[in-house]
Design an enzyme around this catalytic site. Structure first.
Site, short mmCIF file in Angstrom:
data_model
loop_
_atom_site.label_atom_id
_atom_site.label_comp_id
_atom_site.label_asym_id
_atom_site.label_seq_id
_atom_site.Cartn_x
_atom_site.Cartn_y
_atom_site.Cartn_z
N LYS A 1 5.84 6.55 4.68
CA LYS A 1 4.55 6.63 3.99
C LYS A 1 3.40 6.38 4.95
O LYS A 1 2.30 6.91 4.76
CB LYS A 1 4.49 5.69 2.78
CG LYS A 1 4.65 4.21 3.05
CD LYS A 1 3.37 3.44 2.91
CE LYS A 1 3.59 1.95 3.13
NZ LYS A 1 2.42 1.23 3.59
N GLY B 1 13.73 5.86 7.19
CA GLY B 1 13.33 5.71 5.80
C GLY B 1 12.62 4.38 5.67
O GLY B 1 12.10 3.85 6.65
N PHE C 1 3.51 -6.67 12.24
CA PHE C 1 4.44 -5.72 12.85
C PHE C 1 5.90 -6.09 12.57
O PHE C 1 6.80 -5.62 13.25
CB PHE C 1 4.21 -5.65 14.36
CG PHE C 1 2.79 -5.33 14.72
CD1 PHE C 1 2.32 -4.03 14.62
CD2 PHE C 1 1.91 -6.32 15.14
CE1 PHE C 1 1.00 -3.71 14.93
CE2 PHE C 1 0.58 -6.02 15.45
CZ PHE C 1 0.13 -4.72 15.36
N ARG D 1 13.93 1.70 -0.48
CA ARG D 1 12.79 2.62 -0.57
C ARG D 1 12.96 3.75 0.45
O ARG D 1 13.22 3.52 1.62
CB ARG D 1 11.47 1.87 -0.30
CG ARG D 1 11.06 0.98 -1.47
CD ARG D 1 9.82 0.20 -1.14
NE ARG D 1 10.06 -0.80 -0.10
CZ ARG D 1 9.09 -1.50 0.50
NH1 ARG D 1 7.84 -1.32 0.16
NH2 ARG D 1 9.40 -2.39 1.42
N THR E 1 -0.93 -2.66 5.51
CA THR E 1 -1.18 -1.46 6.31
C THR E 1 -2.14 -0.57 5.52
O THR E 1 -1.80 -0.14 4.41
CB THR E 1 0.14 -0.73 6.59
OG1 THR E 1 1.00 -1.64 7.25
CG2 THR E 1 -0.08 0.50 7.46
N CYS F 1 7.89 1.78 5.01
CA CYS F 1 6.77 1.79 5.97
C CYS F 1 6.64 3.11 6.72
O CYS F 1 5.68 3.83 6.52
CB CYS F 1 6.93 0.64 6.95
SG CYS F 1 7.01 -0.95 6.12
N THR G 1 0.87 -1.18 0.00
CA THR G 1 0.00 0.00 0.00
C THR G 1 0.91 1.24 0.00
O THR G 1 1.08 1.90 1.01
CB THR G 1 -0.92 0.02 1.25
OG1 THR G 1 -0.11 -0.16 2.43
CG2 THR G 1 -1.96 -1.07 1.19
C1 UGA Z 1 8.86 -0.75 10.67
C2 UGA Z 1 8.38 -1.14 12.08
O1 UGA Z 1 9.49 -1.13 12.99
C3 UGA Z 1 7.75 -2.55 12.06
O2 UGA Z 1 7.23 -2.86 13.34
C4 UGA Z 1 6.62 -2.54 11.03
O3 UGA Z 1 6.01 -3.82 10.93
C5 UGA Z 1 7.17 -2.17 9.67
O4 UGA Z 1 7.78 -0.87 9.75
C6 UGA Z 1 6.04 -2.15 8.69
O5 UGA Z 1 5.17 -1.29 8.84
O6 UGA Z 1 5.97 -3.04 7.85
P1 UGA Z 1 11.01 -1.42 9.23
O7 UGA Z 1 10.49 -0.46 8.20
O8 UGA Z 1 11.50 -2.76 8.82
O9 UGA Z 1 9.90 -1.69 10.33
O10 UGA Z 1 12.23 -0.67 9.95
P2 UGA Z 1 12.59 -0.10 11.37
O11 UGA Z 1 13.49 -1.04 12.07
O12 UGA Z 1 11.38 0.37 12.09
O13 UGA Z 1 13.45 1.16 10.95
C7 UGA Z 1 12.84 2.23 10.23
C8 UGA Z 1 13.83 3.33 9.97
O14 UGA Z 1 14.11 4.01 11.19
C9 UGA Z 1 15.19 2.88 9.43
O15 UGA Z 1 15.58 3.76 8.40
C10 UGA Z 1 16.11 2.99 10.62
O16 UGA Z 1 17.43 3.25 10.25
C11 UGA Z 1 15.51 4.17 11.35
N1 UGA Z 1 15.81 4.23 12.79
C12 UGA Z 1 15.43 3.22 13.60
C13 UGA Z 1 16.49 5.33 13.30
O17 UGA Z 1 16.84 6.28 12.57
N2 UGA Z 1 16.75 5.36 14.64
C14 UGA Z 1 16.38 4.36 15.47
O18 UGA Z 1 16.66 4.47 16.69
C15 UGA Z 1 15.71 3.27 14.95
#
Ligand code: UGA
Length: 438
Positions: free
Chosen positions: A266, A260, A148, A333, A121, A263, A85
């Protein structure tokens, strides 16, 4: 029980294989033949630690099949909708075209006694719309079962999630669907994983609320980084100190170039857009700030790197370490790393990008950049090094050894993962994000 999984991207493919590993017969359906061919050959179509091994375990059992033929879902008891999505072009709202395409393709093959379980989502209210489309009384029951999982931990998060949320409609259909979902997740329930049954709008909202909270937490610490930069304070120490408070917690307080991926960015935009449609836009105005703080971090990284090379990137060799939006993923992405690399390229920098897994995806998104698969070659001759994704390879770099191959020892630690003192002791001009620097 037989399951179908519609959409075999990061979410669906891992869900399908995980459920097959638990003993279910599963069919994964998608329209993308490249993905299907890879999966049929037992190969993950994307980099996800542990996924190849999971496929190797389940494909020989014969319980897991991959097809583009929706007729194959006809005898499934539960259909998981796992399609993407993305953000709608030119708008902040979610583009539901793949959800609707999936629903239309499923309709001719759905048994009235089956359950359609949405995992994608979606904007709150989508489950009810799908139920409407499927025919409230004689169609299958629609439940919402948000996912999640984190990329990089997708297999573990699918098999052993923190919680399972299932939103069901009121009445006997809802009760029956709840029972079916309890059977699907019997292994996780037996493990003691919380199983929360809600109404459908709550389940839809749980997902976007969780991602909005995570994004807000990251932007909170990045806002503190801005203040630290103005005062000479250190955001990492600050995060450690506030993180000791159990009510706050240290996780997701990693200040740096920001979030970034496919998820968080967006999802917060789509959530705000949906709030606007519902007449409660003020409730989520703060998410615009969260987004703005996040994008300012990218500006700041570019500025800091520019300062390090003396005010202009023109003709300067810039080594960017990292293209994926986070480590242990090949997903680019909305990657802060690639965005920063592209901006520096546009300012005339000679950018060389390295990433252990994401170069193919990065190149297809930004073909103008130079990509180097060998870390040593990427570093060679660099006038500034930018660590923008915290892969282990970069966290473990030896500052003395790297100093020998670069043209000038200048480094920006865009993820605050390096030992600043060790790099400075090795002669590097070292800058972090929101950190006191020498
Ligand atoms: C995120 C959520 O954490 C999941 O629970 C969710 O299921 C998923 O989106 C989704 O909606 O499908 P994800 O996108 O795999 O998971 O990545 P994250 O681990 O959440 O990291 C997201 C971004 O935040 C990354 O770019 C990461 O580098 C950044 N980040 C993370 C930070 O800049 N600082 C932090 O302390 C943690």
């Amino acid at each position: 029980m037989k399951l179908s999984v519609i959409g075999v991207g990061y979410l669906g493919a891992v869900h399908a294989a995980s459920m097959a590993s638990l003993g279910f017969e599963v069919v994964g359906v998608d329209v993308d033949h490249a993905k299907l061919d890879a999966l049929r050959a037992g190969k993950a179509p994307f980099y996800e630690p542990g996924f190849d091994e999971l496929l190797a375990e389940v494909m020989p059992t014969g319980r897991l099949t991959w097809t583009d033929d929706y007729a194959a879902i006809a005898d499934a008891d539960v259909h998981f909708v796992c399609v993407g999505t993305p953000q709608r072009r030119g708008s902040h709202s979610a583009d539901l075209r793949y959800v609707w395409a999936a629903v239309e393709s499923m309709i001719p093959h759905l048994r009235p006694d089956s359950v359609v379980a949405g995992k994608s989502t979606v904007p709150v209210g989508t489950a009810a719309e799908i139920a409407e489309r499927l025919g409230q009384s004689d169609g299958p029951v629609v439940v919402w079962n948000p996912e999640f999982l984190r990329e990089g931990f997708a297999v573990a998060d699918t098999l052993h999630p923190d919680r399972i949320v299932v939103g069901v409609p009121e009445g006997p259909d809802g009760l029956r669907a709840e029972q079916v979902m309890r059977e699907v997740y019997a292994a996780q329930i037996a493990e003691g994983i919380p199983f929360l049954v809600t109404d459908r709008p709550t389940a839809e909202l749980v997902k976007v609320a969780a991602n909005a909270f995570l994004a807000t937490k990251i932007s909170f610490i990045n806002a503190m980084a801005e203040v630290c930069e103005a005062t000479g304070a250190d955001v990492v120490t600050l995060a450690d100190a506030i993180g000791h408070d159990a009510r706050i917690g240290r996780k997701f307080l990693g200040a740096g170039v920001g979030f970034g991926g496919g998820c968080l960015p967006k999802d917060i935009r789509a959530f705000s857009a949906r709030a606007g449609e519902l007449g409660v836009d003020q409730a989520l105005t703060f998410l615009r700030q969260v987004d703005d703080i996040n994008s300012r971090r990218r500006d700041r990284a570019v500025e800091t790197a520019r300062e390090l090379v003396g005010g202009s990137f023109r003709g300067r060799r810039v080594c960017v370490l990292g293209a994926a939006f986070k480590p242990d993923s090949d997903d680019v992405r909305d990657s802060p790393a690639l965005d920063i690399a592209a901006r520096i390229h546009n300012e005339g920098g000679e950018v060389v990008v390295h990433d252990p897994k994401a170069l193919v995806n990065a190149e297809s998104r930004f073909p103008a950049l130079t990509y180097e698969p060998e870390l040593a070659a990427a570093l060679a001759g660099a006038e500034v090094v930018l660590v923008l994704t915290e892969w282990r390879d970069y966290r473990e770099l030896d500052p003395l050894a790297v100093a020998d191959v670069v043209a000038a020892p200048r480094i920006l630690d865009g993820r605050n993962v390096l030992d600043a003192a060790a790099w400075q002791a090795a002669g590097w001009s070292f800058r972090g994000m929101g950190r006191a620097h020498g």
